[in-house]
Design a protein around this motif. Sequence first.
Motif, short mmCIF file in Angstrom:
data_model
loop_
_atom_site.label_atom_id
_atom_site.label_comp_id
_atom_site.label_asym_id
_atom_site.label_seq_id
_atom_site.Cartn_x
_atom_site.Cartn_y
_atom_site.Cartn_z
N ASP A 1 0.82 -1.22 0.00
CA ASP A 1 0.00 0.00 0.00
C ASP A 1 0.85 1.27 0.00
OD1 ASP A 1 -1.25 -2.29 1.33
OD2 ASP A 1 -3.02 -0.99 1.46
N PHE B 1 11.71 5.53 8.34
CA PHE B 1 11.24 6.20 7.13
C PHE B 1 11.35 7.70 7.34
CE2 PHE B 1 9.21 2.05 7.09
CZ PHE B 1 9.48 1.63 5.79
N PHE C 1 -6.58 9.56 -4.23
CA PHE C 1 -5.25 9.83 -3.69
C PHE C 1 -4.52 10.88 -4.53
CE2 PHE C 1 -0.74 9.05 -3.13
CZ PHE C 1 -0.62 8.79 -1.78
N PHE D 1 -5.61 14.43 -4.18
CA PHE D 1 -5.37 15.05 -2.88
C PHE D 1 -4.00 15.74 -2.85
CE2 PHE D 1 -3.82 14.88 1.55
CZ PHE D 1 -4.87 15.48 2.22
N TYR D 2 -3.03 15.11 -3.47
CA TYR D 2 -1.65 15.63 -3.43
C TYR D 2 -1.43 16.55 -4.63
CZ TYR D 2 -1.08 12.19 0.21
OH TYR D 2 -1.22 11.47 1.38
N GLY E 1 -3.76 12.21 3.21
CA GLY E 1 -3.23 12.63 4.51
C GLY E 1 -4.30 13.21 5.40
N PHE F 1 1.89 2.59 13.00
CA PHE F 1 2.14 2.51 11.56
C PHE F 1 1.77 1.10 11.12
CE2 PHE F 1 5.69 1.85 8.26
CZ PHE F 1 4.95 2.40 7.22
N MET G 1 1.91 3.78 -3.05
CA MET G 1 1.06 4.74 -3.74
C MET G 1 1.86 5.98 -4.15
SD MET G 1 -2.22 4.67 -4.47
CE MET G 1 -3.73 4.67 -3.55
N HIS H 1 10.82 8.74 2.00
CA HIS H 1 9.49 8.69 1.39
C HIS H 1 9.14 10.10 0.92
CE1 HIS H 1 5.70 6.43 0.91
NE2 HIS H 1 5.11 7.60 1.09
N ARG H 2 8.99 10.25 -0.39
CA ARG H 2 8.74 11.59 -0.93
C ARG H 2 7.25 11.92 -0.91
NH1 ARG H 2 9.91 13.72 -7.12
NH2 ARG H 2 9.38 15.90 -6.69
N GLY H 3 6.92 13.04 -0.26
CA GLY H 3 5.54 13.48 -0.19
C GLY H 3 5.06 13.98 -1.54
N SER I 1 -0.32 8.96 5.10
CA SER I 1 0.23 9.18 3.77
C SER I 1 1.23 8.08 3.40
CB SER I 1 0.90 10.56 3.72
OG SER I 1 1.41 10.82 2.45
N VAL I 2 2.07 7.69 4.36
CA VAL I 2 3.02 6.60 4.08
C VAL I 2 2.26 5.29 3.86
CG1 VAL I 2 5.12 5.39 4.81
CG2 VAL I 2 4.75 7.73 5.55
N GLU I 3 1.13 5.15 4.51
CA GLU I 3 0.33 3.93 4.34
C GLU I 3 -0.46 3.96 3.02
OE1 GLU I 3 -2.14 3.19 7.72
OE2 GLU I 3 -0.45 2.87 9.08
N GLY I 4 -0.23 4.98 2.22
CA GLY I 4 -0.85 5.00 0.89
C GLY I 4 -2.24 5.59 0.86
N LYS I 5 -2.52 6.46 1.83
CA LYS I 5 -3.86 7.07 1.87
C LYS I 5 -3.76 8.59 1.78
CE LYS I 5 -4.39 4.29 5.44
NZ LYS I 5 -4.84 3.75 6.71
N TYR J 1 10.06 11.08 5.96
CA TYR J 1 9.05 11.66 5.07
C TYR J 1 9.46 13.09 4.75
CZ TYR J 1 4.33 12.56 3.24
OH TYR J 1 3.26 12.84 2.43
#
Lengths: 158, 415
Positions: A25, B119, A64, A67-68, B186, B200, A28, B163-165, B180-184, B121
């Motif tokens: 996950d 990690f 997703f 959102f970004y 924010g 996490f 993403m 981990h790039r935002g 966000s790191v979990e792929g959702k 971020y």
Amino acid sequence: MGKFTFTQENEEKFQTIAKKYPKIDSMMLPGLWLVQEQEGWVSPDAMIFIADKLGKSPIEVYEFATFYTMFNLKPIGTYHIELCKTLSCMIMGAPELKKFIKDTLGIGPGETTADGKFTLSEVECQGACGGAPMIALNHQYHENLTVDKLKTIIEECK
Amino acid sequence: MIVKIVSKNFDIPDSHKLEVALKHGRYESIDKLFTMAPDEVTEEVCKSGLRGKGGGGAHCGPKWKLMPPVDERPRYLIVNGDESEPGTFKDRQIFQYDPHLLIEGIICSSYAIGAHDAFIYIRGEYKWFIDRLNEAIEEAYTAGIIGEKVMNKYDFRMDITVHRGGGAYICGEKSALIESVEGKRGHPRLKPHGKECEWFYDMPATVNNVETISSVPNIVLNGYESYTKYGTEKAPGTMLFAMSGPVKNPGVYELQYGCKMTDVINEIGGGMRDGLTLKAVIPGGASCPILTAEEVEKAYLDYESMWDIGSTLGTGGMMIIPEGTSMVDVAKNLIEFYHHESCGQCTPCREGTGWIDKILKGIIEGVGKEEDLDTILDVCETMNGKTVCVFAPAVKDIIKSIVQKFRDEFIAEIK
């Protein structure tokens, strides 16, 4: 399956990065970055591709990606100017830079020149307040700008 | 005022390269680290009084103690380098000039909390800084400093991933960051009653700011007294303060806590440029209540002093506003930021920021009324304390303070 697919190099990168996370996950953001580096933007087909890879539905990837703010949801020009508009940049002269871009390139925020060369995005604080005003040009920061300096930067791109 | 602990190597040429970093003391704390038990490291950090540099100012050691006892579950260190608060640009100095200090800090902190995977971020806009940090991490892996065995010899696995935002201010909020790191998206999480660690993927995790983590190696190597001899009793040590706006020398300076703000602006910042006079300062990033020039005279740069004069220290990012700047424009600029960056999860925040934005637009366009100002203050109060995270209270703090302290200017704009 849509029409998008990773190049072999990016597929390998994707697999390498994925191993670093406890769950797929987390891919993403890294996955969408790889898409954007490859294509310049994130197309609906690419979203379907990523959804398929991560075992998610396309709408989840769409939610997703929207959102970004850094994901381009339509194609952009060769040179992407991200002009900071937040407080320190505003005080130090960002509005003049915006006016200069409008006067010389004829584009406002969210627009691309007719030749497809430049896209302007007006963005919120990019963490360069000490070097205000600033732009990022294809992610490269240019700080302490004046209209003259910006003119030179744009001319070098032409 | 200036005390260089974290920024000690910033001016050394090629300080980001491992070869240079090793010559200037990087990774010296690691040998000492492994003579200590993890609990001892945490105790040392507790005694140092190290406080989080990301804005909240929570004590670092006690935060580490919130991790549950070690069990079979993996544990994580998540380093917050999102740095999206307007006025804040300090962590990028660490990425740029001393990435190995951050890696060293991650090893120390991970050992203390029992994590093997960290990690980092970082906001997506910092592409260049991310590349630089990744090069340093690669160097550290190649040299065997991290990987299966720390420093090639200690039986402690350490893996670090950047981990790039994707460009979202709210991802600097620690639970939104984890989402966000979990792929959702924010979206900040609801916080439980009582204090506990972060989670996490339902595994125990600690989130610390880049600068906080980078302050740890010195404490491990030289003991907590080396840190507490600077700063104030309640805020020991130093912090990277950032200054922006029309001062002669804007930039990032490591200062001990408790310095007088006017000294910092005039002596270190060189004072106002081009004959401008100071009108106001937003002291620690956009979410801290604004200080008038008069209040600036009484301001000291530590958490408690700032609370005493009705503001907060935040990230230490001072935004200098000169005379001649319209405070209506300042409020409008900031509310546009907040409206744009609200994650949209809570109605009071999503709608409130938009509402204030609309009112201020009306005032600037000449259709405002004096009662609009009360509506703004009313919306601020309606947002405050009724949302999942502190985004809405931050909006309330800054907007309310500008409207109250510069009300005359708003009225003049309306008339």
